[in-house]
Design a protein around this motif. Structure first.
Motif, PDB file in Angstrom:
ATOM      1  N   ILE A 166     -21.184  22.077 -36.781  1.00  0.00           N
ATOM      2  CA  ILE A 166     -21.888  20.904 -37.313  1.00  0.00           C
ATOM      3  C   ILE A 166     -22.411  21.190 -38.718  1.00  0.00           C
ATOM      4  N   GLY A 167     -22.873  22.416 -38.950  1.00  0.00           N
ATOM      5  CA  GLY A 167     -23.344  22.807 -40.284  1.00  0.00           C
ATOM      6  C   GLY A 167     -22.247  22.708 -41.328  1.00  0.00           C
ATOM      7  N   ILE A 168     -21.031  23.082 -40.973  1.00  0.00           N
ATOM      8  CA  ILE A 168     -19.907  22.982 -41.902  1.00  0.00           C
ATOM      9  C   ILE A 168     -19.699  21.531 -42.322  1.00  0.00           C
ATOM     10  N   THR A 169     -19.794  20.616 -41.362  1.00  0.00           N
ATOM     11  CA  THR A 169     -19.598  19.202 -41.711  1.00  0.00           C
ATOM     12  C   THR A 169     -20.729  18.695 -42.592  1.00  0.00           C
ATOM     13  N   LEU A 170     -21.938  19.175 -42.358  1.00  0.00           N
ATOM     14  CA  LEU A 170     -23.070  18.742 -43.199  1.00  0.00           C
ATOM     15  C   LEU A 170     -22.969  19.311 -44.608  1.00  0.00           C
ATOM     16  N   LEU A 171     -22.561  20.556 -44.721  1.00  0.00           N
ATOM     17  CA  LEU A 171     -22.364  21.150 -46.042  1.00  0.00           C
ATOM     18  C   LEU A 171     -21.275  20.427 -46.818  1.00  0.00           C
ATOM     19  N   ASN A 172     -20.248  20.010 -46.108  1.00  0.00           N
ATOM     20  CA  ASN A 172     -19.147  19.302 -46.743  1.00  0.00           C
ATOM     21  C   ASN A 172     -19.599  17.961 -47.322  1.00  0.00           C
TER      22      ASN A 172
END
Length: 132
Positions: A123-129
């Motif tokens: 989920i963090g990867i999607t938020l960083l993106n």
């Protein structure tokens, strides 16, 4: 001989309202050579490809029929969106799995922490993106 290149040259030349003679003059060749290309009887000399591509406003690779290496911005965006969706789904699925496994008593604390950590990473990867 495959006439795909010839058809492409002919089409692009005509889009530019250019005669075979005008194209030939820009390349310092004969109009007969251009005619042969367009009819699929021969191909341009490899040394002419960069200049021909420049005149016709086309990528040399596309002129040579090698469009496999080209990915449009739309395709890249769609690929990126798909990857981000997969990360979201995996993150959500891991979180749900931890919840269900804990409810039915089939997991221990260490496994739950590991699965939840992976979920948060996804989920963090999607938020960083989204920030980029």
């Amino acid at each position: 001989m495959d006439n795909e290149m010839g058809r492409l040259i002919s089409s692009l030349r005509k889009e530019k309202n250019m005669t075979q003679q005008e194209l030939a003059d820009k390349l310092n060749i004969t109009d007969k050579a251009v005619s042969k290309w367009e009819r699929g009887l021969s191909y341009p000399d490899i040394s002419l490809i960069p200049k021909l591509a420049d005149i016709l406003d086309i990528d040399p690779n596309k002129l040579l029929g090698s469009s496999n290496n080209e990915i449009s911005k739309t395709d890249k965006s769609n690929i990126k969106d798909t990857i981000m969706l997969v990360f979201k789904c995996v993150g959500f699925a891991l979180a749900v799995a931890v919840l269900v496994l804990n409810i039915i008593g089939k997991t221990n604390v260490n496994d739950s922490i590991t699965l939840l950590s992976l979920s948060l990473v996804c989920i963090g990867i999607t938020l960083l993106n989204k920030e980029q």
